[in-house]
Every structure is written in C-alpha cells, then in structure tokens.
Design an enzyme around this catalytic site. Structure first.
Site, PDB file in Angstrom:
ATOM      1  N   CYS A  57       0.834  -1.210   0.000  1.00  0.00           N
ATOM      2  CA  CYS A  57       0.000   0.000   0.000  1.00  0.00           C
ATOM      3  C   CYS A  57       0.871   1.264   0.000  1.00  0.00           C
ATOM      4  O   CYS A  57       1.854   1.345   0.738  1.00  0.00           O
ATOM      5  CB  CYS A  57      -0.907  -0.012   1.232  1.00  0.00           C
ATOM      6  SG  CYS A  57      -2.046   1.389   1.260  1.00  0.00           S
ATOM      7  N   CYS A  61       0.381   4.755   6.983  1.00  0.00           N
ATOM      8  CA  CYS A  61      -0.252   4.590   8.300  1.00  0.00           C
ATOM      9  C   CYS A  61       0.709   3.846   9.242  1.00  0.00           C
ATOM     10  O   CYS A  61       1.093   2.702   8.960  1.00  0.00           O
ATOM     11  CB  CYS A  61      -1.566   3.828   8.159  1.00  0.00           C
ATOM     12  SG  CYS A  61      -2.616   4.490   6.833  1.00  0.00           S
ATOM     13  N   CYS A  64       0.316   0.110  10.312  1.00  0.00           N
ATOM     14  CA  CYS A  64      -0.161  -0.896   9.364  1.00  0.00           C
ATOM     15  C   CYS A  64       0.924  -1.767   8.732  1.00  0.00           C
ATOM     16  O   CYS A  64       1.849  -1.262   8.081  1.00  0.00           O
ATOM     17  CB  CYS A  64      -0.963  -0.225   8.260  1.00  0.00           C
ATOM     18  SG  CYS A  64      -1.774  -1.449   7.199  1.00  0.00           S
ATOM     19  N   CYS A 101     -16.748  -9.058   5.365  1.00  0.00           N
ATOM     20  CA  CYS A 101     -16.062  -7.781   5.139  1.00  0.00           C
ATOM     21  C   CYS A 101     -14.788  -8.007   4.330  1.00  0.00           C
ATOM     22  O   CYS A 101     -13.930  -8.785   4.745  1.00  0.00           O
ATOM     23  CB  CYS A 101     -15.661  -7.145   6.460  1.00  0.00           C
ATOM     24  SG  CYS A 101     -17.009  -7.020   7.630  1.00  0.00           S
ATOM     25  N   CYS A 132     -19.708  -5.915   3.344  1.00  0.00           N
ATOM     26  CA  CYS A 132     -18.956  -4.733   3.786  1.00  0.00           C
ATOM     27  C   CYS A 132     -17.639  -4.736   3.029  1.00  0.00           C
ATOM     28  O   CYS A 132     -17.051  -5.805   2.828  1.00  0.00           O
ATOM     29  CB  CYS A 132     -18.699  -4.816   5.288  1.00  0.00           C
ATOM     30  SG  CYS A 132     -17.672  -3.461   5.897  1.00  0.00           S
ATOM     31  N   CYS A 192     -19.439   2.255   8.525  1.00  0.00           N
ATOM     32  CA  CYS A 192     -18.708   1.564   9.583  1.00  0.00           C
ATOM     33  C   CYS A 192     -17.446   2.386   9.811  1.00  0.00           C
ATOM     34  O   CYS A 192     -16.583   2.453   8.929  1.00  0.00           O
ATOM     35  CB  CYS A 192     -18.358   0.142   9.137  1.00  0.00           C
ATOM     36  SG  CYS A 192     -17.260  -0.712  10.289  1.00  0.00           S
ATOM     37  N   ARG A 264     -18.032  -2.396  17.779  1.00  0.00           N
ATOM     38  CA  ARG A 264     -17.324  -3.664  17.541  1.00  0.00           C
ATOM     39  C   ARG A 264     -16.003  -3.730  18.293  1.00  0.00           C
ATOM     40  O   ARG A 264     -15.145  -2.856  18.145  1.00  0.00           O
ATOM     41  CB  ARG A 264     -17.081  -3.882  16.037  1.00  0.00           C
ATOM     42  CG  ARG A 264     -16.366  -5.212  15.778  1.00  0.00           C
ATOM     43  CD  ARG A 264     -16.243  -5.549  14.297  1.00  0.00           C
ATOM     44  NE  ARG A 264     -17.522  -5.503  13.645  1.00  0.00           N
ATOM     45  CZ  ARG A 264     -17.791  -4.787  12.569  1.00  0.00           C
ATOM     46  NH1 ARG A 264     -16.860  -4.053  12.013  1.00  0.00           N
ATOM     47  NH2 ARG A 264     -18.996  -4.798  12.034  1.00  0.00           N
TER      48      ARG A 264
HETATM   49  N1  SAM Z   1      -6.631   0.548   2.999  1.00  0.00           N
HETATM   50  C1  SAM Z   1      -7.927   0.858   3.474  1.00  0.00           C
HETATM   51  C2  SAM Z   1      -7.929   2.011   4.439  1.00  0.00           C
HETATM   52  O1  SAM Z   1      -6.986   2.164   5.216  1.00  0.00           O
HETATM   53  O2  SAM Z   1      -8.892   2.787   4.425  1.00  0.00           O
HETATM   54  C3  SAM Z   1      -8.653  -0.320   4.060  1.00  0.00           C
HETATM   55  C4  SAM Z   1      -7.921  -1.352   4.903  1.00  0.00           C
HETATM   56  S1  SAM Z   1      -7.177  -0.781   6.433  1.00  0.00           S
HETATM   57  C5  SAM Z   1      -6.118  -2.110   6.858  1.00  0.00           C
HETATM   58  C6  SAM Z   1      -8.529  -0.807   7.578  1.00  0.00           C
HETATM   59  C7  SAM Z   1      -8.297  -0.373   9.002  1.00  0.00           C
HETATM   60  O3  SAM Z   1      -7.629  -1.397   9.711  1.00  0.00           O
HETATM   61  C8  SAM Z   1      -7.466   0.851   9.276  1.00  0.00           C
HETATM   62  O4  SAM Z   1      -8.156   2.040   9.097  1.00  0.00           O
HETATM   63  C9  SAM Z   1      -7.091   0.663  10.720  1.00  0.00           C
HETATM   64  O5  SAM Z   1      -8.038   1.310  11.555  1.00  0.00           O
HETATM   65  C10 SAM Z   1      -7.148  -0.853  10.916  1.00  0.00           C
HETATM   66  N2  SAM Z   1      -5.802  -1.402  11.204  1.00  0.00           N
HETATM   67  C11 SAM Z   1      -4.808  -1.596  10.338  1.00  0.00           C
HETATM   68  N3  SAM Z   1      -3.697  -2.090  10.932  1.00  0.00           N
HETATM   69  C12 SAM Z   1      -4.019  -2.215  12.246  1.00  0.00           C
HETATM   70  C13 SAM Z   1      -3.281  -2.658  13.396  1.00  0.00           C
HETATM   71  N4  SAM Z   1      -2.013  -3.047  13.306  1.00  0.00           N
HETATM   72  N5  SAM Z   1      -3.917  -2.676  14.591  1.00  0.00           N
HETATM   73  C14 SAM Z   1      -5.202  -2.267  14.689  1.00  0.00           C
HETATM   74  N6  SAM Z   1      -5.934  -1.826  13.637  1.00  0.00           N
HETATM   75  C15 SAM Z   1      -5.352  -1.789  12.434  1.00  0.00           C
HETATM   76 FE1  SF4 Z   2      -2.817   1.187   3.386  1.00  0.00          FE
HETATM   77 FE2  SF4 Z   2      -2.793   0.020   5.746  1.00  0.00          FE
HETATM   78 FE3  SF4 Z   2      -3.133   2.631   5.617  1.00  0.00          FE
HETATM   79 FE4  SF4 Z   2      -5.115   0.971   4.740  1.00  0.00          FE
HETATM   80  S1  SF4 Z   2      -4.358   1.179   6.830  1.00  0.00           S
HETATM   81  S2  SF4 Z   2      -4.312   2.807   3.732  1.00  0.00           S
HETATM   82  S3  SF4 Z   2      -3.844  -0.723   3.932  1.00  0.00           S
HETATM   83  S4  SF4 Z   2      -1.273   1.511   4.982  1.00  0.00           S
END
Ligand code: SAM
Ligand code: SF4
Ligand code: DTB
Length: 318
Positions: A57, A61, A64, A101, A132, A192, A264
């Site tokens: 990606c 973040c 992530c 989802c 979802c 959500c 949730r």
């Molecule tokens: N890429 C898209 C986005 O970020 O909008 C969708 C997938 S992203 C992985 C969905 C959500 O997963 C993120 O917004 C975050 O809140 C949650 N998430 C990701 N990594 C995480 C982690 N290590 N611990 C807890 N929540 C996590």
């Molecule tokens: Fe990409 Fe992870 Fe951020 Fe979603 S949460 S935008 S998968 S880096």
C-alpha cells in the site's frame, strides 16, 4: 474538530473526557443502561474479514503491516479472483458469520478493480450474507457503483483524534477521510467507522475520536474499536499495549455516545483475556470479527470464541 460535516457537536470532547474519567462502576452502569435500552445484551453481531488485496500500500499509516514503506514481512499480492473470494464467503457463512467484510490495501480503488469488487459484493449478497468493504478513499462515482452492486456497509476509520492523526499518518488528511465518509453516507450505504487505541495517544485524543464520531451528521451504524496490534517493522512496533481496563472505558464511552450503533470489539482480541472481553461486552460492545484471521494478523480462534460465548450465555445474533 473539523467543522464541514458537523452541524452542532452532539458530544463535545470535554463531555466524552468526563465519561472516560468516571469511576469504573459508574461508567459501566451508564453504558449497560444505554445498551439495554436499544439491544439484547446477550446477542453479538459477527462479521468475518478477508483481505482481498494484501500489502504494497502506498499510504504510510504508522500502525499498518500493509504499508509498502515498512519491512514487515507481509507479502504483497494482487486482487484475489472473484471465485476464490466467494469460496471464502461461503465458508464464513457456514461457520456462522452474518456479514462478510472484504479489505483491500489501497489508497483508493482503480476503476477496473472496482469491477471485480462489485462482482464480489453481488456474489456475497446472493448467499444471504451482509456485505462490507474497505477500499480506501472513494469519490461520488465510486460510492454510486458500490451501492448499485448491493453494498450494505463501507468501513473507513477516522483512526484517532484530529490532533493526533498527523503523528500516525501523513499521506492523507483527516478531512480526506471525512469527505469519503460523507460520500458513503450520501450514497445511502451504511457507515462503519471507528478507530485504534493504544497508539500512544492521550485520554484527550480518545475523547476527541469518540466526540467526532458521535457528532457526524448521522453517527456510524457500526463503530469498530481496535486495540493496536503492534507489528514488527511498523513505526508502532514497540508501542506498549493499552491497559485492558482503559480499553473497556473507551468501549463504554463509545456505547454511551452512540447508543444506537453497533460497537465492535475489533483488532486486539487475540491478546485479550476472556475476562477483558467479557467486560467489553458488559460495557456495550455487541459485535466482533469472527474467524481465525483479521486481515494479515491472527484473530482470536473461533473455537475460543465459541467457548467464551458458552461461558457467558451469549450467542451470535441471527
Ligand atoms: N486501505 C484501506 C484504508 O486504510 O482505508 C482499508 C484497509 S485498512 C487495513 C482498515 C483499518 O484497519 C485501518 O483504518 C485501521 O483502523 C485498521 N488497522 C490496520 N492495521 C491495524 C493494526 N495493526 N492494529 C489495529 N488496527 C489496524
Ligand atoms: Fe494502506 Fe494500511 Fe493505511 Fe489501509 S491502513 S491505507 S492498507 S497503509
Ligand atoms: C477495522 O476497524 N479493523 C479491521 C477492519 N476494520 C478492516 C482491520 C484490522 C486489521 C488488523 C491488522 C491486520 O490484520 O492486518
């Protein structure tokens, strides 16, 4: 708090901060009372997650494992084939999931990818499952296409307070997220939206997140509260885990501030004791992710969840 989508805050940050600071028995009693007025406290909504496009990606973040910026050992894959996704959905339904989802590690979807995602949504819906997806940022045309395919819920998290946000993500803004949420809402898709706690934020940031969520023009129908899963290689890998009772407080405050929403208990359950999870259910959490995997990290195993439900006299909502 960004103002463009918020007419008059339903909850101020100070009011939510006051909830978080209540003596624990007072907070739980208030949360339980609100919960029972709207829901059967013995029933839990169950959703199963599948990563339909993993890793690589372009966003940064800090929590992530799927960001291309970090060496986390997560292998980047292409978008799964529609049939393979439908096979996973069928298996999830057999195990008792009510909602399926699908998550993709995108900044935002490309048009040709959305064709496949729309086929996945239509196929999953045909099985009698709620649908979802979480695909990143969406414009109005894209939300229209997803709605037409039969999408029930779109997951897009605010993650934290407007003030703490920039410490965790730099590649898109809080306002970008609010804009996507408004597009989803305007298309008539259920929202959500929640966040992550345990990223080093303060109590005030937790209050800021909940106040922002509760003050959206229409509060989200579903509010995932994730405890950070600290993944090796991410900037937050060394973050100390949130104190379980503080996590329960966040769940209770979300329940009180958004009485009609499903709250949730999301990521982080694998690391939580049965007792901590039971307190979250008492505090008003009434939805979980069901299945052995979240997107890339392990979830609490289904057999453990079944045993916990049995011990608590609780059951999945049908
Ligand atoms: N890429 C898209 C986005 O970020 O909008 C969708 C997938 S992203 C992985 C969905 C959500 O997963 C993120 O917004 C975050 O809140 C949650 N998430 C990701 N990594 C995480 C982690 N290590 N611990 C807890 N929540 C996590
Ligand atoms: Fe990409 Fe992870 Fe951020 Fe979603 S949460 S935008 S998968 S880096
Ligand atoms: C949400 O709030 N939590 C889920 C779902 N929405 C998509 C994702 C949790 C991901 C945890 C880290 C992983 O497994 O990669």
């Amino acid at each position: 708090m960004p103002e463009s989508h918020i007419v008059a805050p339903r909850w101020s940050r100070d009011e939510v901060a006051a909830l978080l600071a209540l003596p624990f028995p007072e907070l739980l009693f208030r949360a339980m009372t609100v919960h029972r007025a709207q829901f059967d406290p013995t029933k839990i909504q169950v959703s199963t997650l599948l990563s339909i496009k993993t890793g690589g990606c372009p966003e940064d973040c800090g929590y992530c494992p799927q960001s291309a910026e970090y060496e986390t050992g997560t292998k980047a894959n292409k978008l799964m084939a529609v049939e393979a996704v439908l096979a996973e959905a069928r298996a999830a339904k057999e195990k008792g999931a009510a909602r399926f989802c699908m998550g993709a590690a995108w900044r935002s979807p490309k048009d040709h990818d959305l064709d496949s995602v729309c086929d996945m949504i239509a196929g999953v819906k045909e099985m009698g499952l709620e649908t979802c997806v979480t695909l990143g940022m969406l414009n109005v045309e894209q939300t229209g296409r997803l709605k037409a395919a039969g999408l029930d819920y779109y997951n897009h998290n605010l993650d934290t307070s407007p003030e703490y946000y920039g410490k965790v993500i730099t590649t898109r803004t809080y306002q970008d997220r609010l804009d996507t949420l408004a597009n989803v809402r305007d298309a008539g898709i259920n929202v959500c939206c929640g966040g992550i706690v345990g990223m080093g934020e303060g109590e005030d940031d937790r209050a800021g997140l909940i106040a922002t969520l509760a003050s959206l023009e229409v509060p989200p129908e579903s509010v995932p509260i994730n405890a950070l899963v600290a993944v090796e290689g991410t900037p937050l890998a060394r973050q100390e885990r949130i104190e379980p009772l503080d996590f329960v407080r966040v769940v209770a405050a979300a329940r009180i501030a958004m009485p009609k929403s499903y709250v949730r208990l999301s990521a982080g359950r694998e690391q939580m004791s049965d007792e901590a999870q039971a307190l979250c259910f008492l505090a008003g959490a009434n939805s979980i992710f069901y299945g052995d995997k979240l997107l890339t990290t392990p979830n609490s195993e289904t057999s453990r969840d079944e045993a916990l439900f049995a011990k608590l006299g609780m059951s999945p909502e049908s």
